[in-house]
Enzyme design. Sequence first.
Site, PDB file in Angstrom:
ATOM      1  N   ARG A 274       0.862  -1.194   0.000  1.00  0.00           N
ATOM      2  CA  ARG A 274       0.000   0.000   0.000  1.00  0.00           C
ATOM      3  C   ARG A 274       0.892   1.236   0.000  1.00  0.00           C
ATOM      4  O   ARG A 274       1.308   1.737   1.034  1.00  0.00           O
ATOM      5  CB  ARG A 274      -0.911  -0.022   1.235  1.00  0.00           C
ATOM      6  CG  ARG A 274      -1.776   1.198   1.387  1.00  0.00           C
ATOM      7  CD  ARG A 274      -2.816   1.332   0.311  1.00  0.00           C
ATOM      8  NE  ARG A 274      -3.830   0.284   0.379  1.00  0.00           N
ATOM      9  CZ  ARG A 274      -4.681   0.042  -0.638  1.00  0.00           C
ATOM     10  NH1 ARG A 274      -4.637   0.747  -1.757  1.00  0.00           N
ATOM     11  NH2 ARG A 274      -5.579  -0.925  -0.522  1.00  0.00           N
TER      12      ARG A 274
ATOM     13  N   GLN B 139      -8.568  -7.517  -8.041  1.00  0.00           N
ATOM     14  CA  GLN B 139      -8.491  -6.116  -8.474  1.00  0.00           C
ATOM     15  C   GLN B 139      -7.048  -5.757  -8.848  1.00  0.00           C
ATOM     16  O   GLN B 139      -6.115  -6.085  -8.142  1.00  0.00           O
ATOM     17  CB  GLN B 139      -8.994  -5.226  -7.331  1.00  0.00           C
ATOM     18  CG  GLN B 139      -8.654  -3.769  -7.464  1.00  0.00           C
ATOM     19  CD  GLN B 139      -9.795  -2.847  -7.073  1.00  0.00           C
ATOM     20  OE1 GLN B 139     -10.916  -3.005  -7.533  1.00  0.00           O
ATOM     21  NE2 GLN B 139      -9.504  -1.892  -6.217  1.00  0.00           N
TER      22      GLN B 139
ATOM     23  N   ARG C  37       1.125  -6.927  -9.166  1.00  0.00           N
ATOM     24  CA  ARG C  37       1.504  -6.278  -7.896  1.00  0.00           C
ATOM     25  C   ARG C  37       1.554  -7.247  -6.722  1.00  0.00           C
ATOM     26  O   ARG C  37       2.034  -6.888  -5.648  1.00  0.00           O
ATOM     27  CB  ARG C  37       0.568  -5.108  -7.587  1.00  0.00           C
ATOM     28  CG  ARG C  37      -0.863  -5.500  -7.288  1.00  0.00           C
ATOM     29  CD  ARG C  37      -1.704  -4.284  -6.905  1.00  0.00           C
ATOM     30  NE  ARG C  37      -3.066  -4.662  -6.545  1.00  0.00           N
ATOM     31  CZ  ARG C  37      -3.898  -3.880  -5.890  1.00  0.00           C
ATOM     32  NH1 ARG C  37      -3.533  -2.675  -5.523  1.00  0.00           N
ATOM     33  NH2 ARG C  37      -5.117  -4.289  -5.598  1.00  0.00           N
TER      34      ARG C  37
ATOM     35  N   HIS D 286       0.644   2.795 -10.301  1.00  0.00           N
ATOM     36  CA  HIS D 286      -0.239   3.351  -9.260  1.00  0.00           C
ATOM     37  C   HIS D 286       0.598   4.176  -8.279  1.00  0.00           C
ATOM     38  O   HIS D 286       0.904   3.730  -7.163  1.00  0.00           O
ATOM     39  CB  HIS D 286      -0.926   2.184  -8.558  1.00  0.00           C
ATOM     40  CG  HIS D 286      -2.154   2.547  -7.795  1.00  0.00           C
ATOM     41  ND1 HIS D 286      -2.160   3.518  -6.817  1.00  0.00           N
ATOM     42  CD2 HIS D 286      -3.405   2.059  -7.855  1.00  0.00           C
ATOM     43  CE1 HIS D 286      -3.391   3.598  -6.314  1.00  0.00           C
ATOM     44  NE2 HIS D 286      -4.156   2.727  -6.934  1.00  0.00           N
TER      45      HIS D 286
ATOM     46  N   ASP E 131     -11.888   9.551  -7.357  1.00  0.00           N
ATOM     47  CA  ASP E 131     -11.516   8.378  -8.149  1.00  0.00           C
ATOM     48  C   ASP E 131     -11.863   8.705  -9.599  1.00  0.00           C
ATOM     49  O   ASP E 131     -12.926   8.361 -10.100  1.00  0.00           O
ATOM     50  CB  ASP E 131     -12.269   7.139  -7.644  1.00  0.00           C
ATOM     51  CG  ASP E 131     -11.647   5.843  -8.136  1.00  0.00           C
ATOM     52  OD1 ASP E 131     -10.691   5.920  -8.932  1.00  0.00           O
ATOM     53  OD2 ASP E 131     -12.120   4.767  -7.725  1.00  0.00           O
TER      54      ASP E 131
ATOM     55  N   GLU F 296      -1.747   8.349 -11.437  1.00  0.00           N
ATOM     56  CA  GLU F 296      -1.439   7.012 -11.934  1.00  0.00           C
ATOM     57  C   GLU F 296      -1.499   6.967 -13.462  1.00  0.00           C
ATOM     58  O   GLU F 296      -2.582   6.886 -14.044  1.00  0.00           O
ATOM     59  CB  GLU F 296      -2.463   6.030 -11.345  1.00  0.00           C
ATOM     60  CG  GLU F 296      -2.647   6.184  -9.846  1.00  0.00           C
ATOM     61  CD  GLU F 296      -3.929   5.507  -9.338  1.00  0.00           C
ATOM     62  OE1 GLU F 296      -4.507   4.663 -10.033  1.00  0.00           O
ATOM     63  OE2 GLU F 296      -4.362   5.865  -8.224  1.00  0.00           O
TER      64      GLU F 296
HETATM   65  C1  BG6 Z   1      -7.319   3.245  -8.099  1.00  0.00           C
HETATM   66  C2  BG6 Z   1      -8.729   2.911  -8.554  1.00  0.00           C
HETATM   67  O1  BG6 Z   1      -6.439   3.173  -9.173  1.00  0.00           O
HETATM   68  O2  BG6 Z   1      -6.927   2.288  -7.118  1.00  0.00           O
HETATM   69  C3  BG6 Z   1      -9.658   2.883  -7.373  1.00  0.00           C
HETATM   70  O3  BG6 Z   1      -9.168   3.872  -9.512  1.00  0.00           O
HETATM   71  C4  BG6 Z   1      -9.144   1.923  -6.310  1.00  0.00           C
HETATM   72  O4  BG6 Z   1     -10.967   2.525  -7.805  1.00  0.00           O
HETATM   73  C5  BG6 Z   1      -7.724   2.316  -5.957  1.00  0.00           C
HETATM   74  O5  BG6 Z   1      -9.980   1.985  -5.179  1.00  0.00           O
HETATM   75  C6  BG6 Z   1      -7.069   1.436  -4.888  1.00  0.00           C
HETATM   76  O6  BG6 Z   1      -7.181   0.107  -5.211  1.00  0.00           O
HETATM   77  P1  BG6 Z   1      -6.639  -0.994  -4.227  1.00  0.00           P
HETATM   78  O7  BG6 Z   1      -7.010  -2.310  -4.839  1.00  0.00           O
HETATM   79  O8  BG6 Z   1      -5.152  -0.802  -4.142  1.00  0.00           O
HETATM   80  O9  BG6 Z   1      -7.302  -0.756  -2.903  1.00  0.00           O
END
Ligand code: BG6
Length: 272
Positions: A53, A77, A82, A149, A193, A246
Amino acid sequence: MISLENDKIHLIHSTGNSTTVSTLGATITSFKDSHGNQLLFLSNNCQPNKAIRGGIPIAFPIFGKPPSDGPYKQLPQHGYARISNWSYDGPIMDSDDGVSIKLSLNSPPQLPPATLTYTVTLSAHQLTSTLHVHNPSSTQSLPFQALLHTYHLANPHNVGVIGLNGATYLDKTASSNKVIESRDIVHANNLTDSVYLSTNDHLQLSNGVKIRKHNFPDTVVWNPSESAKNMSDMHKNGWNQFVCVEPGHVNDFYSLEPNCQWIGMQVITIPQ
Ligand code: BG6
């Protein structure tokens, strides 16, 4: 200078600036200027077996939630890159011109084959990260989305993004309505977002940090604001310490022809 410490690779340039890359996700977790000032946010609460994170995780081969159909529908997701352990392939150069390393990853079985290579280069005032995607198939094209990201360490109330005025964006907090940006400086100090489409390749933070991108047409600006308290891997009020900008190819799936390569790049330049 390049040194290894467990799953981390530390790069130090002769100017004194430094960066650290984890083999977990090939995530850049630190970028410091020559005075030791950190430029990337990293949560104090990162959790084992989860994506890091903070820093610069790589979303690949999907951005966001998986599609309801097709070969990527079972992916978590932001895809597998990653959360995979990448191989450290060694240094590329270590001189006053730059300190550079390479990592690589093959796609998991059962998915469309892809060979990823990631190079991280530290030079005077700059951090360059380059994602190479190779399609090893001789018959099938490779569909993918890709995104870096990037969590810039900055107070989102004070620091915004310059260069998005006029771009169309999908507001994911409001059922993906298409909106034309009219702000000169975009502050992500509330729940934000936004997926900006076909943006300028030169963006800037209002604190002077410059962002240049290549082959990443889109730019996502994200901050979870108070909703971050539901994120188990975010430390308390962590959301108040970053602006996510990003660069990505996320509006659609890129289709990489058999035996071909795609390269996407981000360059972050520190104010001098
Ligand atoms: C962003 C997305 O790139 O990443 C968001 O647009 C998402 O929708 C965010 O919530 C964080 O994602 P994650 O999976 O790292 O919690």
